[in-house]
Design an enzyme around this catalytic site. Structure first.
Site, PDB file in Angstrom:
ATOM      1  N   ASP A  53       0.601  -1.011  -0.248  1.00 56.40           N
ATOM      2  CA  ASP A  53      -0.255  -0.179  -0.423  1.00 56.40           C
ATOM      3  C   ASP A  53       0.719   1.077   0.298  1.00 56.40           C
ATOM      4  O   ASP A  53       0.859   2.037   0.677  1.00 56.40           O
ATOM      5  CB  ASP A  53      -0.962  -0.416   1.116  1.00 56.40           C
ATOM      6  CG  ASP A  53      -2.540   0.743   1.528  1.00 56.40           C
ATOM      7  OD1 ASP A  53      -2.093   1.372  -0.094  1.00 56.40           O
ATOM      8  OD2 ASP A  53      -3.159   1.131   2.258  1.00 56.40           O
TER       9      ASP A  53
HETATM   10  P1  ATP Z   1      -6.338   5.497   4.916  1.00 52.22           P
HETATM   11  O1  ATP Z   1      -6.743   5.424   4.161  1.00 52.22           O
HETATM   12  O2  ATP Z   1      -5.887   7.535   5.615  1.00 52.22           O
HETATM   13  O3  ATP Z   1      -4.135   5.864   4.800  1.00 52.22           O
HETATM   14  P2  ATP Z   1      -5.764   3.597   6.591  1.00 52.22           P
HETATM   15  O4  ATP Z   1      -7.081   3.186   7.222  1.00 52.22           O
HETATM   16  O5  ATP Z   1      -4.560   3.719   5.945  1.00 52.22           O
HETATM   17  O6  ATP Z   1      -6.329   5.001   6.449  1.00 52.22           O
HETATM   18  P3  ATP Z   1      -3.078   4.834   8.702  1.00 52.22           P
HETATM   19  O7  ATP Z   1      -3.026   5.133   7.188  1.00 52.22           O
HETATM   20  O8  ATP Z   1      -2.467   4.106   9.444  1.00 52.22           O
HETATM   21  O9  ATP Z   1      -5.039   4.232   8.243  1.00 52.22           O
HETATM   22  O10 ATP Z   1      -3.967   5.923   9.297  1.00 52.22           O
HETATM   23  C1  ATP Z   1      -4.748   7.186   9.357  1.00 52.22           C
HETATM   24  C2  ATP Z   1      -4.365   8.497   8.966  1.00 52.22           C
HETATM   25  O11 ATP Z   1      -3.535   9.094  10.471  1.00 52.22           O
HETATM   26  C3  ATP Z   1      -2.957   8.434   8.127  1.00 52.22           C
HETATM   27  O12 ATP Z   1      -3.361   9.175   6.907  1.00 52.22           O
HETATM   28  C4  ATP Z   1      -2.617   9.620   8.888  1.00 52.22           C
HETATM   29  O13 ATP Z   1      -2.903  10.952   8.985  1.00 52.22           O
HETATM   30  C5  ATP Z   1      -2.643   9.206  10.576  1.00 52.22           C
HETATM   31  N1  ATP Z   1      -1.416   8.592  11.015  1.00 52.22           N
HETATM   32  C6  ATP Z   1      -1.442   7.309  11.266  1.00 52.22           C
HETATM   33  N2  ATP Z   1      -0.274   7.162  11.670  1.00 52.22           N
HETATM   34  C7  ATP Z   1       0.413   8.079  12.131  1.00 52.22           C
HETATM   35  C8  ATP Z   1       1.348   8.521  12.350  1.00 52.22           C
HETATM   36  N3  ATP Z   1       2.389   7.507  12.974  1.00 52.22           N
HETATM   37  N4  ATP Z   1       2.018  10.013  12.859  1.00 52.22           N
HETATM   38  C9  ATP Z   1       0.840  10.561  12.688  1.00 52.22           C
HETATM   39  N5  ATP Z   1       0.053  10.262  11.671  1.00 52.22           N
HETATM   40  C10 ATP Z   1      -0.659   9.149  11.808  1.00 52.22           C
HETATM   41 MG    MG Z   2      -3.270   5.144   4.912  1.00 52.84          MG
HETATM   42 MG    MG Z   3      -4.269   1.520   5.395  1.00 51.06          MG
END
Ligand code: ATP
Ligand code: MG
Ligand code: MG
Length: 296
Positions: free
Chosen positions: A150
């Site tokens: 991803d």
């Molecule tokens: P998306 O579809 O938006 O990618 P997701 O389900 O894949 O969401 P993540 O990418 O892990 O989940 O986290 C969602 C959001 O939270 C990220 O796009 C980011 O803005 C924030 N986020 C996640 N992990 C971190 C981190 N370690 N530090 C800061 N922000 C974070």
């Molecule tokens: Mg994500």
């Molecule tokens: Mg994700």
């Protein structure tokens, strides 16, 4: 009370999605910020198994170019954080009404590559530097036996240490012996849109080379960032380049050769992360020498 959440003070919500929410939290003893992902499980053990895959992937890694994991825990309450504010604001996500929550505590990263490129485009030398570091992170992930699946701007972060980092191991998968991975129940969601390598459209398995293709698209997005295209034009340009039609300003450049190798149609024609790291390091050395000579 919960020994983890008592020490983490919830500050603000920084992300949300179908899975739940991500919060910025302050560790009250360390006085340090962390990102805590909260996933509602609704006592669904299949879902727990799926998300434990993410926990096992990220928790097995330690590299300057991979978002650092700290710990994870489960709790029966979504509001386990020691927070003064009431938490009615995030009733929109799926975790509402869950009976069991999984929490993943990670390094807090102030920006994503997506948000950075919107305000600060990268010149080609910076883009090469970031690609180099991302390849180091990816080579490490691959050596750890995982595929990321991803890679995209929104899943690439900048840490407090200013390093660029690969994050979001939600679709990461442990490789089997033949270094590829067969389709999982979530296969329709991986390798999304522009980042999806051509072989995946022909039902070939996702391999390390499919991650490299996705990173190629991220590199291309960095190279296009100074052009100030709107989203629509950016996508049009990416689609053209995916077909092998490069704009004249990108012709005969070192970056373009790298890009072409990453975006090769056949996975076998793409380099490995290690091969590219080698090539880019020597180029970056030469550029540095050039800069030093120019500065006297
Ligand atoms: P998306 O579809 O938006 O990618 P997701 O389900 O894949 O969401 P993540 O990418 O892990 O989940 O986290 C969602 C959001 O939270 C990220 O796009 C980011 O803005 C924030 N986020 C996640 N992990 C971190 C981190 N370690 N530090 C800061 N922000 C974070
Ligand atoms: Mg994500
Ligand atoms: Mg994700």
């Amino acid at each position: 009370t919960n020994k983890f959440t008592d020490l983490l003070k919830k500050k603000e919500k920084i992300g949300s999605g179908g899975f739940g929410s991500v919060f910025r939290c302050l560790h009250i003893l360390e006085e340090k910020d962390y990102a805590v992902k909260r996933i509602g499980l609704k006592n669904n053990t299949k879902k727990l198994d799926w998300y434990l895959g993410e926990v096992r992937a990220i928790s097995s890694m330690e590299h300057k170019n991979v978002v650092r994991y700290h710990q994870s825990w489960t709790d029966l309450s979504c509001d386990g954080f020691s927070s003064d504010e009431s938490d009615h604001s995030d009733s929109s996500d799926e975790s509402e009404g869950s009976d069991l929550y999984l929490f993943i505590q990670m390094e807090f990263c102030p920006r994503t590559l997506k948000s950075r490129l919107k305000t600060n485009p990268t010149n080609s030398q910076q883009a090469l530097l970031y690609l180099h570091d991302l390849l180091e992170g990816l080579a490490y992930i691959h050596k750890s036996g995982y595929l990321h699946r991803d890679l995209a701007k929104k899943n690439i972060f900048f840490g407090k240490d200013k390093n660029i980092k690969i994050g979001d191991f939600g679709l990461a998968k442990k490789m089997d012996d033949n270094m590829s991975c067969s389709h999982s129940p979530h296969s329709t969601t991986y390798g999304k849109g522009l980042h999806r390598a051509p072989e995946l459209l022909e039902n070939q398995p996702f391999s390390r080379k499919s991650d490299l293709y996705a990173l190629g698209i991220v590199f291309l997005e960095m190279l296009l960032s100074p052009m100030k295209y709107d989203d629509h034009d950016t996508i049009r340009n990416i689609l053209k380049i995916k077909e092998g039609k490069f704009p004249h300003w990108l012709e005969n450049k070192f970056e373009t050769a790298i890009l072409k190798s990453l975006l090769a149609k056949s996975p076998n024609d793409r380099p490995t992360a290690d091969e590219l790291i080698h090539l880019i390091s020597s180029k970056l050395c030469k550029l540095k020498e050039g800069n030093e000579n120019a500065n006297g």
